[in-house]
Motif scaffolding. Sequence first.
Motif, mmCIF file in Angstrom:
data_model
loop_
_atom_site.group_PDB
_atom_site.id
_atom_site.type_symbol
_atom_site.label_atom_id
_atom_site.label_comp_id
_atom_site.label_asym_id
_atom_site.label_seq_id
_atom_site.Cartn_x
_atom_site.Cartn_y
_atom_site.Cartn_z
ATOM 1 N N HIS A 94 42.062 0.687 -32.212
ATOM 2 C CA HIS A 94 41.629 1.350 -30.895
ATOM 3 C C HIS A 94 41.090 2.925 -31.312
ATOM 4 O O HIS A 94 40.381 3.363 -30.573
ATOM 5 N N VAL A 95 41.517 3.229 -32.459
ATOM 6 C CA VAL A 95 40.970 4.722 -32.878
ATOM 7 C C VAL A 95 39.555 4.485 -33.253
ATOM 8 O O VAL A 95 39.019 5.458 -32.696
ATOM 9 N N LEU A 96 39.038 3.737 -33.754
ATOM 10 C CA LEU A 96 37.810 3.468 -33.951
ATOM 11 C C LEU A 96 36.849 3.374 -32.770
ATOM 12 O O LEU A 96 35.697 4.020 -32.768
ATOM 13 N N TYR A 97 37.327 2.622 -31.923
ATOM 14 C CA TYR A 97 36.669 2.601 -30.604
ATOM 15 C C TYR A 97 36.709 3.720 -29.883
ATOM 16 O O TYR A 97 35.663 4.550 -28.976
ATOM 17 N N GLN A 98 37.975 4.447 -29.624
ATOM 18 C CA GLN A 98 38.077 5.376 -28.721
ATOM 19 C C GLN A 98 37.985 6.723 -28.972
ATOM 20 O O GLN A 98 37.623 7.892 -28.554
ATOM 21 N N LYS A 99 38.231 7.062 -30.406
ATOM 22 C CA LYS A 99 37.993 8.430 -31.081
ATOM 23 C C LYS A 99 37.150 8.237 -32.410
ATOM 24 O O LYS A 99 37.992 8.741 -33.414
ATOM 25 N N PRO A 100 35.887 7.884 -32.294
ATOM 26 C CA PRO A 100 35.236 7.793 -33.670
ATOM 27 C C PRO A 100 35.199 9.023 -34.506
ATOM 28 O O PRO A 100 35.063 8.889 -35.651
ATOM 29 N N LYS A 101 35.000 10.320 -33.903
ATOM 30 C CA LYS A 101 34.966 11.346 -34.536
ATOM 31 C C LYS A 101 36.373 11.749 -35.261
ATOM 32 O O LYS A 101 36.350 12.184 -36.428
ATOM 33 N N LEU A 102 37.468 11.457 -34.567
ATOM 34 C CA LEU A 102 38.813 11.493 -35.309
ATOM 35 C C LEU A 102 38.809 10.742 -36.310
ATOM 36 O O LEU A 102 39.390 10.855 -37.489
ATOM 37 N N TRP A 103 38.021 9.480 -36.352
ATOM 38 C CA TRP A 103 38.271 8.310 -37.278
ATOM 39 C C TRP A 103 37.681 9.063 -38.555
ATOM 40 O O TRP A 103 38.302 8.741 -39.697
ATOM 41 N N VAL A 104 36.448 9.627 -38.412
ATOM 42 C CA VAL A 104 35.626 9.851 -39.680
ATOM 43 C C VAL A 104 36.303 11.156 -40.212
ATOM 44 O O VAL A 104 36.659 11.397 -41.443
#
Length: 208
Positions: A94-104
């Motif tokens: 879910h983080v990768l899909y919904q918040k990719p900038k946060l993921w990076v």
Amino acid sequence: MQSVTYKLTEFFLIFIILPVSFILNYPFLVKALLAVSGFVYVVYILVKVEGNEFKVAPNLRWKSFCTGVFVKFIIIAVLTIAYMLLTAKSDLFHVLYQKPKLWVIILFAYAMFSVYPQELIYRTLYFQRYASFFKSKSLFVFINASVFSMAHLFYRNPLVLLMTFLGGILFAMTYDRTKSTLLVSIEHAIYGFWLFTVGMGHMLGFPD
């Protein structure tokens, strides 16, 4: 600083007293100060006492390392995806899909400010300072995994303690084989990245 008594006291304070103290209820700023002070001490010991220069060794066996990590990663990926499907299907990736900038951002910060310091303490310091205390390599690795797991007591989550214990065994075996903080940090980061990516990051303090 090289006497048995000094090293045992050092071990007890760094790997037992400090982690256990973090589950107690006292100000976060005090905990942060203790953690930073402890890390500064570790760096001092590694550089000034143990003589580490933190250079990348020219003879690292990248091929065998990458092969081993790949095999272990596939096993971890299968198990964790199955766990997420069974327990929290809606959180899968879910983080990768919904918040990719946060993921990076989290991946970079995690590697720099969490993984590498942990490996300096729990592998480099541990192996260089305390190996002479153990005649059994298996016991040496078991204790390493145990104290690494204890470092995560403040999460108050049995699954986190189990995962970090198993991870501690893998990381200890990698460091014992390669004697490389860089390689074991890369392995540690890969598994941590995956847990965050697959949706289990909240258990390890990742914001989601």
